[in-house]
Motif scaffolding. Structure first.
Motif, short mmCIF file in Angstrom:
data_model
loop_
_atom_site.label_atom_id
_atom_site.label_comp_id
_atom_site.label_asym_id
_atom_site.label_seq_id
_atom_site.Cartn_x
_atom_site.Cartn_y
_atom_site.Cartn_z
N ASN A 225 0.82 -1.21 0.00
CA ASN A 225 0.00 0.00 0.00
C ASN A 225 0.85 1.25 0.00
O ASN A 225 0.53 2.24 -0.66
CB ASN A 225 -0.93 0.03 1.22
N LEU A 226 1.95 1.22 0.73
CA LEU A 226 2.76 2.42 0.87
C LEU A 226 3.66 2.67 -0.33
O LEU A 226 4.24 3.73 -0.46
CB LEU A 226 3.55 2.37 2.17
N GLN A 227 3.73 1.70 -1.23
CA GLN A 227 4.36 1.95 -2.53
C GLN A 227 3.32 2.47 -3.52
O GLN A 227 3.61 3.31 -4.35
CB GLN A 227 4.98 0.67 -3.09
N ALA A 228 2.09 1.94 -3.41
CA ALA A 228 1.03 2.30 -4.35
C ALA A 228 0.49 3.71 -4.11
O ALA A 228 0.30 4.47 -5.07
CB ALA A 228 -0.11 1.29 -4.26
N ILE A 229 0.23 4.05 -2.86
CA ILE A 229 -0.39 5.34 -2.56
C ILE A 229 0.42 6.51 -3.13
O ILE A 229 -0.16 7.38 -3.79
CB ILE A 229 -0.64 5.50 -1.04
N PRO A 230 1.73 6.58 -2.92
CA PRO A 230 2.47 7.72 -3.49
C PRO A 230 2.35 7.83 -5.01
O PRO A 230 2.26 8.93 -5.55
CB PRO A 230 3.92 7.44 -3.07
N LYS A 231 2.33 6.71 -5.70
CA LYS A 231 2.20 6.74 -7.16
C LYS A 231 0.83 7.25 -7.59
O LYS A 231 0.70 7.95 -8.59
CB LYS A 231 2.45 5.36 -7.75
N LEU A 232 -0.20 6.90 -6.81
CA LEU A 232 -1.55 7.32 -7.15
C LEU A 232 -1.81 8.80 -6.90
O LEU A 232 -2.62 9.41 -7.58
CB LEU A 232 -2.57 6.47 -6.37
N VAL A 233 -1.13 9.38 -5.92
CA VAL A 233 -1.39 10.78 -5.58
C VAL A 233 -0.41 11.76 -6.23
O VAL A 233 -0.65 12.96 -6.20
CB VAL A 233 -1.42 11.01 -4.05
N GLN A 234 0.65 11.26 -6.81
CA GLN A 234 1.63 12.14 -7.44
C GLN A 234 0.95 12.98 -8.53
O GLN A 234 0.23 12.45 -9.37
CB GLN A 234 2.77 11.34 -8.05
N GLY A 235 1.14 14.29 -8.46
CA GLY A 235 0.55 15.20 -9.45
C GLY A 235 -0.83 15.72 -9.07
O GLY A 235 -1.35 16.61 -9.74
N LEU A 236 -1.42 15.20 -8.00
CA LEU A 236 -2.71 15.69 -7.54
C LEU A 236 -2.52 16.89 -6.63
O LEU A 236 -1.46 17.07 -6.03
CB LEU A 236 -3.46 14.60 -6.77
N SER A 237 -3.57 17.69 -6.50
CA SER A 237 -3.52 18.82 -5.58
C SER A 237 -3.86 18.35 -4.17
O SER A 237 -4.44 17.28 -3.97
CB SER A 237 -4.52 19.90 -6.01
N VAL A 238 -3.51 19.17 -3.21
CA VAL A 238 -3.82 18.87 -1.81
C VAL A 238 -5.33 18.69 -1.67
O VAL A 238 -5.79 17.74 -1.02
CB VAL A 238 -3.30 20.00 -0.89
N SER A 239 -6.11 19.54 -2.29
CA SER A 239 -7.57 19.45 -2.21
C SER A 239 -8.09 18.14 -2.79
O SER A 239 -9.01 17.52 -2.24
CB SER A 239 -8.23 20.63 -2.93
N GLN A 240 -7.54 17.71 -3.91
CA GLN A 240 -7.96 16.44 -4.52
C GLN A 240 -7.64 15.27 -3.60
O GLN A 240 -8.45 14.35 -3.47
CB GLN A 240 -7.27 16.24 -5.87
N ILE A 241 -6.48 15.29 -2.98
CA ILE A 241 -6.10 14.21 -2.08
C ILE A 241 -7.03 14.19 -0.87
O ILE A 241 -7.49 13.12 -0.45
CB ILE A 241 -4.61 14.34 -1.67
N GLU A 242 -7.33 15.35 -0.32
CA GLU A 242 -8.25 15.42 0.81
C GLU A 242 -9.62 14.86 0.42
O GLU A 242 -10.22 14.09 1.18
CB GLU A 242 -8.40 16.86 1.31
N GLU A 243 -10.09 15.22 -0.75
CA GLU A 243 -11.41 14.76 -1.22
C GLU A 243 -11.44 13.23 -1.36
O GLU A 243 -12.42 12.59 -1.00
CB GLU A 243 -11.70 15.41 -2.57
N LYS A 244 -10.37 12.65 -1.85
CA LYS A 244 -10.33 11.21 -2.09
C LYS A 244 -10.00 10.37 -0.85
O LYS A 244 -10.50 9.26 -0.70
CB LYS A 244 -9.30 10.89 -3.18
N LEU A 245 -9.16 10.88 0.06
CA LEU A 245 -8.62 10.04 1.12
C LEU A 245 -9.06 10.39 2.55
O LEU A 245 -8.95 9.53 3.43
CB LEU A 245 -7.08 10.07 1.06
N SER A 246 -9.54 11.60 2.77
CA SER A 246 -9.94 11.99 4.12
C SER A 246 -11.08 11.11 4.62
O SER A 246 -12.01 10.81 3.89
CB SER A 246 -10.40 13.45 4.15
N GLY A 247 -10.95 10.70 5.87
CA GLY A 247 -12.02 9.92 6.51
C GLY A 247 -11.95 8.43 6.32
O GLY A 247 -12.76 7.69 6.88
N ILE A 248 -10.99 7.94 5.55
CA ILE A 248 -10.86 6.48 5.36
C ILE A 248 -10.31 5.88 6.66
O ILE A 248 -9.37 6.39 7.24
CB ILE A 248 -9.93 6.16 4.18
N SER A 249 -10.93 4.80 7.09
CA SER A 249 -10.48 4.12 8.31
C SER A 249 -9.78 2.81 7.93
O SER A 249 -9.86 2.36 6.79
CB SER A 249 -11.65 3.84 9.25
#
Length: 85
Positions: free
Chosen positions: A36-60
Protein backbone atom coordinates in the motif's frame (compact mmCIF):
# COMPACT_ATOMS: atom_id res chain seq x y z
CA UNK A 1 9.29 22.10 -0.32
CA UNK A 2 9.66 18.93 1.74
CA UNK A 3 7.62 18.44 4.92
CA UNK A 4 7.78 15.69 7.58
CA UNK A 5 4.51 14.66 9.24
CA UNK A 6 4.37 12.35 12.26
CA UNK A 7 1.36 10.08 11.82
CA UNK A 8 -1.12 9.18 14.55
CA UNK A 9 -3.04 5.92 14.85
CA UNK A 10 -1.47 4.06 11.90
CA UNK A 11 1.22 1.45 11.32
CA UNK A 12 3.27 3.99 9.40
CA UNK A 13 5.06 6.41 11.69
CA UNK A 14 6.08 9.26 9.37
CA UNK A 15 5.13 10.72 6.00
CA UNK A 16 7.43 12.95 3.97
CA UNK A 17 5.53 15.13 1.50
CA UNK A 18 7.14 17.20 -1.23
CA UNK A 19 4.94 19.94 -2.69
CA UNK A 20 5.22 22.36 -5.58
CA UNK A 21 2.62 24.93 -4.61
CA UNK A 22 -0.52 22.86 -3.97
CA UNK A 23 0.64 19.96 -6.17
CA UNK A 24 2.13 16.83 -4.61
CA UNK A 25 5.43 15.94 -6.25
CA UNK A 26 6.56 13.08 -4.01
CA UNK A 27 5.40 11.12 -0.96
CA UNK A 28 7.42 8.71 1.18
CA UNK A 29 6.02 6.68 4.08
CA UNK A 30 8.09 5.29 6.95
CA UNK A 31 6.72 2.00 8.24
CA UNK A 32 3.39 0.40 7.43
CA UNK A 33 2.18 -2.11 4.83
CA UNK A 34 4.79 -2.19 2.08
CA UNK A 35 2.48 -2.73 -0.90
CA UNK A 36 0.00 0.00 0.00
CA UNK A 37 2.76 2.42 0.87
CA UNK A 38 4.36 1.95 -2.53
CA UNK A 39 1.03 2.30 -4.35
CA UNK A 40 -0.39 5.34 -2.56
CA UNK A 41 2.47 7.72 -3.49
CA UNK A 42 2.20 6.74 -7.16
CA UNK A 43 -1.55 7.32 -7.15
CA UNK A 44 -1.39 10.78 -5.58
CA UNK A 45 1.63 12.14 -7.44
CA UNK A 46 0.55 15.20 -9.45
CA UNK A 47 -2.71 15.69 -7.54
CA UNK A 48 -3.52 18.82 -5.58
CA UNK A 49 -3.82 18.87 -1.81
CA UNK A 50 -7.57 19.45 -2.21
CA UNK A 51 -7.96 16.44 -4.52
CA UNK A 52 -6.10 14.21 -2.08
CA UNK A 53 -8.25 15.42 0.81
CA UNK A 54 -11.41 14.76 -1.22
CA UNK A 55 -10.33 11.21 -2.09
CA UNK A 56 -8.62 10.04 1.12
CA UNK A 57 -9.94 11.99 4.12
CA UNK A 58 -12.02 9.92 6.51
CA UNK A 59 -10.86 6.48 5.36
CA UNK A 60 -10.48 4.12 8.31
CA UNK A 61 -8.38 0.95 8.66
CA UNK A 62 -8.98 -2.19 10.72
CA UNK A 63 -11.49 -0.51 13.02
CA UNK A 64 -9.24 2.50 13.65
CA UNK A 65 -10.71 5.95 13.00
CA UNK A 66 -7.86 6.76 10.58
CA UNK A 67 -5.68 5.12 7.92
CA UNK A 68 -2.46 5.82 6.04
CA UNK A 69 -4.54 7.51 3.33
CA UNK A 70 -6.37 9.68 5.87
CA UNK A 71 -3.06 10.59 7.50
CA UNK A 72 -1.63 11.45 4.08
CA UNK A 73 -4.51 13.88 3.50
CA UNK A 74 -3.71 15.51 6.86
CA UNK A 75 0.02 15.57 6.04
CA UNK A 76 -0.58 17.26 2.68
CA UNK A 77 -2.77 19.94 4.27
CA UNK A 78 -0.19 20.54 7.03
CA UNK A 79 2.62 20.79 4.45
CA UNK A 80 0.63 23.23 2.32
CA UNK A 81 -0.24 25.43 5.31
CA UNK A 82 3.40 25.38 6.50
CA UNK A 83 4.50 26.54 3.05
CA UNK A 84 2.09 29.48 3.23
CA UNK A 85 3.48 30.69 6.57
Amino acid sequence: MSYLYKTRGTCSTMIEVELDGEIVKNVKFTGGCNGNLQAIPKLVQGLSVSQIEEKLSGISCSGRPTSCGDQLAKACRAAYEAALS
